[in-house]
Design a protein around this motif. Structure first.
Motif, PDB file in Angstrom:
ATOM      1  N   LYS A   2       0.965  -1.058   0.139  1.00 35.04           N
ATOM      2  CA  LYS A   2      -0.127  -0.080   0.159  1.00 35.04           C
ATOM      3  C   LYS A   2       0.832   1.276  -0.032  1.00 35.04           C
ATOM      4  N   GLU A   3       1.954   1.204   0.763  1.00 35.67           N
ATOM      5  CA  GLU A   3       2.818   2.425   0.790  1.00 35.67           C
ATOM      6  C   GLU A   3       3.439   2.603  -0.259  1.00 35.67           C
ATOM      7  N   PHE A   4       3.942   1.616  -1.223  1.00 38.24           N
ATOM      8  CA  PHE A   4       4.503   1.651  -2.163  1.00 38.24           C
ATOM      9  C   PHE A   4       3.601   2.065  -3.403  1.00 38.24           C
ATOM     10  N   LYS A   5       2.374   1.732  -3.604  1.00 41.17           N
ATOM     11  CA  LYS A   5       1.453   2.128  -4.358  1.00 41.17           C
ATOM     12  C   LYS A   5       1.228   3.882  -4.058  1.00 41.17           C
ATOM     13  N   GLU A   6       0.991   4.409  -2.815  1.00 42.10           N
ATOM     14  CA  GLU A   6       1.108   5.557  -2.558  1.00 42.10           C
ATOM     15  C   GLU A   6       2.098   6.452  -3.153  1.00 42.10           C
ATOM     16  N   LEU A   7       3.311   5.833  -2.828  1.00 43.41           N
ATOM     17  CA  LEU A   7       4.545   6.549  -3.387  1.00 43.41           C
ATOM     18  C   LEU A   7       4.644   6.627  -4.730  1.00 43.41           C
ATOM     19  N   LEU A 193      20.035  11.462   6.143  1.00 40.75           N
ATOM     20  CA  LEU A 193      18.872  12.136   5.941  1.00 40.75           C
ATOM     21  C   LEU A 193      17.870  11.433   6.527  1.00 40.75           C
ATOM     22  N   ARG A 194      17.871  10.187   6.715  1.00 39.44           N
ATOM     23  CA  ARG A 194      16.805   9.316   7.401  1.00 39.44           C
ATOM     24  C   ARG A 194      16.707   9.714   8.794  1.00 39.44           C
ATOM     25  N   LYS A 195      17.754   9.800   9.344  1.00 39.44           N
ATOM     26  CA  LYS A 195      18.073  10.136  10.726  1.00 39.44           C
ATOM     27  C   LYS A 195      17.557  11.554  11.140  1.00 39.44           C
ATOM     28  N   HIS A 201      10.832  14.636  13.081  1.00 39.02           N
ATOM     29  CA  HIS A 201       9.279  13.697  13.057  1.00 39.02           C
ATOM     30  C   HIS A 201       8.803  14.006  11.601  1.00 39.02           C
ATOM     31  N   GLN A 202       9.423  13.947  10.469  1.00 37.53           N
ATOM     32  CA  GLN A 202       8.824  13.994   9.148  1.00 37.53           C
ATOM     33  C   GLN A 202       8.557  12.754   8.517  1.00 37.53           C
ATOM     34  N   LYS A 203       7.556  12.565   7.744  1.00 38.27           N
ATOM     35  CA  LYS A 203       7.305  11.375   7.172  1.00 38.27           C
ATOM     36  C   LYS A 203       8.477  10.880   6.422  1.00 38.27           C
ATOM     37  N   GLY A 204       8.766   9.504   6.280  1.00 38.09           N
ATOM     38  CA  GLY A 204       9.655   9.091   5.545  1.00 38.09           C
ATOM     39  C   GLY A 204       9.130   7.560   4.989  1.00 38.09           C
ATOM     40  N   SER A 206       9.144   3.509   4.862  1.00 43.04           N
ATOM     41  CA  SER A 206       9.278   2.428   6.015  1.00 43.04           C
ATOM     42  C   SER A 206      10.643   1.812   5.735  1.00 43.04           C
ATOM     43  N   GLY A 207      11.070   0.955   6.859  1.00 44.31           N
ATOM     44  CA  GLY A 207      12.214   0.353   6.693  1.00 44.31           C
ATOM     45  C   GLY A 207      12.336  -0.523   5.535  1.00 44.31           C
ATOM     46  N   PRO A 208      11.348  -1.380   5.352  1.00 42.88           N
ATOM     47  CA  PRO A 208      11.945  -2.234   4.026  1.00 42.88           C
ATOM     48  C   PRO A 208      11.971  -1.466   2.617  1.00 42.88           C
ATOM     49  N   LEU A 209      10.925  -0.261   2.493  1.00 41.26           N
ATOM     50  CA  LEU A 209      10.984   0.416   1.295  1.00 41.26           C
ATOM     51  C   LEU A 209      12.379   1.114   1.183  1.00 41.26           C
ATOM     52  N   PHE A 210      12.985   1.684   2.328  1.00 34.46           N
ATOM     53  CA  PHE A 210      14.048   2.561   2.319  1.00 34.46           C
ATOM     54  C   PHE A 210      15.207   1.496   2.069  1.00 34.46           C
TER      55      PHE A 210
END
Length: 387
Positions: A2-7, A193-195, A201-204, A206-210
């Motif tokens: 779902k996150e991948f489709k949104e991205l 950048l992820r850190k 508290h910015q949205k990034g 998910s772990g697997p996609l990253f």
């Protein structure tokens, strides 16, 4: 998933061009029986399209401000003629000749920027006049003849390779080490950048996609480096391109003037009310375009090893097409340097692949025109859907 489709849906324009580039590469790799991705041909694609990539980076800034520049091909030819006159006719040293040529390019950009930004003459008219003016001046400077050859030191930046300091036999060890360093820097920067996003508290991703993103891009860098290392190593022009891409990406995303460029293109009146000096921004964007057109002209002349009146023919159309295919909107306010590079690579792979297949120049032009039309249509449909 779902996150991948949104991205994908939220970044359809950017991902669409990347997918198109990958698809075109795979198609021509199959049709040419593997010739497209041979080490020699990959190096040829980089060197043959280097000047278009440089022009596309400058053009995307112009287009982001809502303007256009039809003169870059003629300016590139004119600068090549200037460089040929300085180095071949007058025997001037290479470095001073290059500096003078770039300064002339800046002056040309300032000339056109003045008319567009301060006199408010439409950019189409100003740069169309510039296209005719500098094409004519090119023929005047060269007296209708070709000047050749350039000094070996001048050709160095457009057709030479970094030496292998470790004298590898099968592979260029220096290229391999640079590739490894590039991967390490990329991975380090992504985690940094992820850190930072988590800290604020910015949205990034998910772990697997990253992790998938980091692994896929690292593998692409490794494969690309391996292809270069098998042949002659890293061409100097690639280092110039990487420096330009990194520098302009930083400028456009991380600096106040870079954000002002987007503001002017998005809504000039609102930008002016916010304190943005829109005329000054447009003026300097054209100065920048003049310098990059000069650099492209120098690199093309060095690769051709000649200054010729026919140089730069249709470069402006290739640069505009690359910027638009790469995601820039002709209405202004949208575009990236990396997108322009992707667009230039799409055009370059199309040219190279069709040439390998023996497609005539007439059909090549027709197909490139259809690709450009398709990219603009895709942009319009995407905007309507998101409206």
């Amino acid at each position: 998933m779902k996150e991948f489709k949104e991205l994908i849906s939220q970044n359809i324009r950017k991902f669409g061009m990347i997918i198109a580039l990958v698809g075109i590469v795979l198609i021509f790799q199959i049709l040419t029986s593997g010739i497209l991705l041979t080490p020699l041909n990959i190096t040829n694609i980089i060197m043959q399209n280097s000047y278009i990539i440089i022009l596309a980076i400058g053009m995307v800034l112009v287009i982001i401000t809502g303007e256009i520049d039809l003169s870059v091909g003629s300016v590139a030819a004119f600068i090549g003629a200037i460089a040929g006159t300085l180095m071949i006719r007058w025997n001037m040293p290479v470095i001073p000749s290059i500096i003078i040529s770039l300064l002339v390019g800046a002056l040309i950009g300032a000339w056109q920027g003045y008319w567009v930004a301060y006199v408010r003459v439409p950019a189409f008219i100003v740069t169309l006049a510039g296209m005719l003016l500098f094409r004519g001046l090119t023929m005047v400077v060269l007296s209708g003849r070709t000047l050749a050859p350039f000094p070996r030191e001048f050709r160095f930046m457009s057709s030479s390779y970094m030496p292998d300091f470790f004298n590898g036999e099968t592979y260029n060890i220096t290229a391999i080490i640079i590739g490894i360093l590039a991967i390490v820097l990329f991975v380090f920067n992504e985690f940094r950048l992820r850190k930072a996003r988590k800290k604020f508290h910015q949205k990034g991703l998910s772990g697997p996609l990253f992790l998938t993103k980091v692994i896929v891009i690292s593998v692409i860098i490794a494969l690309f480096t391996e292809r270069l290392a098998v042949y002659a190593g890293i061409p100097y022009i690639l280092l110039i391109l990487i420096a330009l891409i990194a520098g302009y990406t930083f400028f456009m995303q991380k600096t106040i003037p870079g954000r002002h460029v987007y503001a002017v293109g998005g809504n000039e009146k609102a930008a002016q009310l916010s304190g943005v000096k829109s005329r000054k921004i447009k003026f300097w964007v054209y100065v920048n375009m003049g310098v990059l057109a000069a650099l492209a002209g120098l690199i093309f002349a060095g690769r051709l090893n000649a200054a010729t009146p026919q140089a730069g023919n249709l470069f402006e159309l290739d640069a505009i097409a690359a910027a638009v295919i790469g995601g820039a909107s002709l209405t202004g306010g949208i575009g990236t340097a990396i997108g322009a590079v992707i667009g230039a690579l799409i055009m370059g792979v199309l040219n190279n692949g069709m040439s390998l297949l023996g497609v005539g120049i007439d059909w090549q032009q027709a197909i490139k025109g259809l690709v450009l039309l398709g990219a603009v249509t895709f942009d319009i449909i995407n905007k309507k859907r998101n409206a």
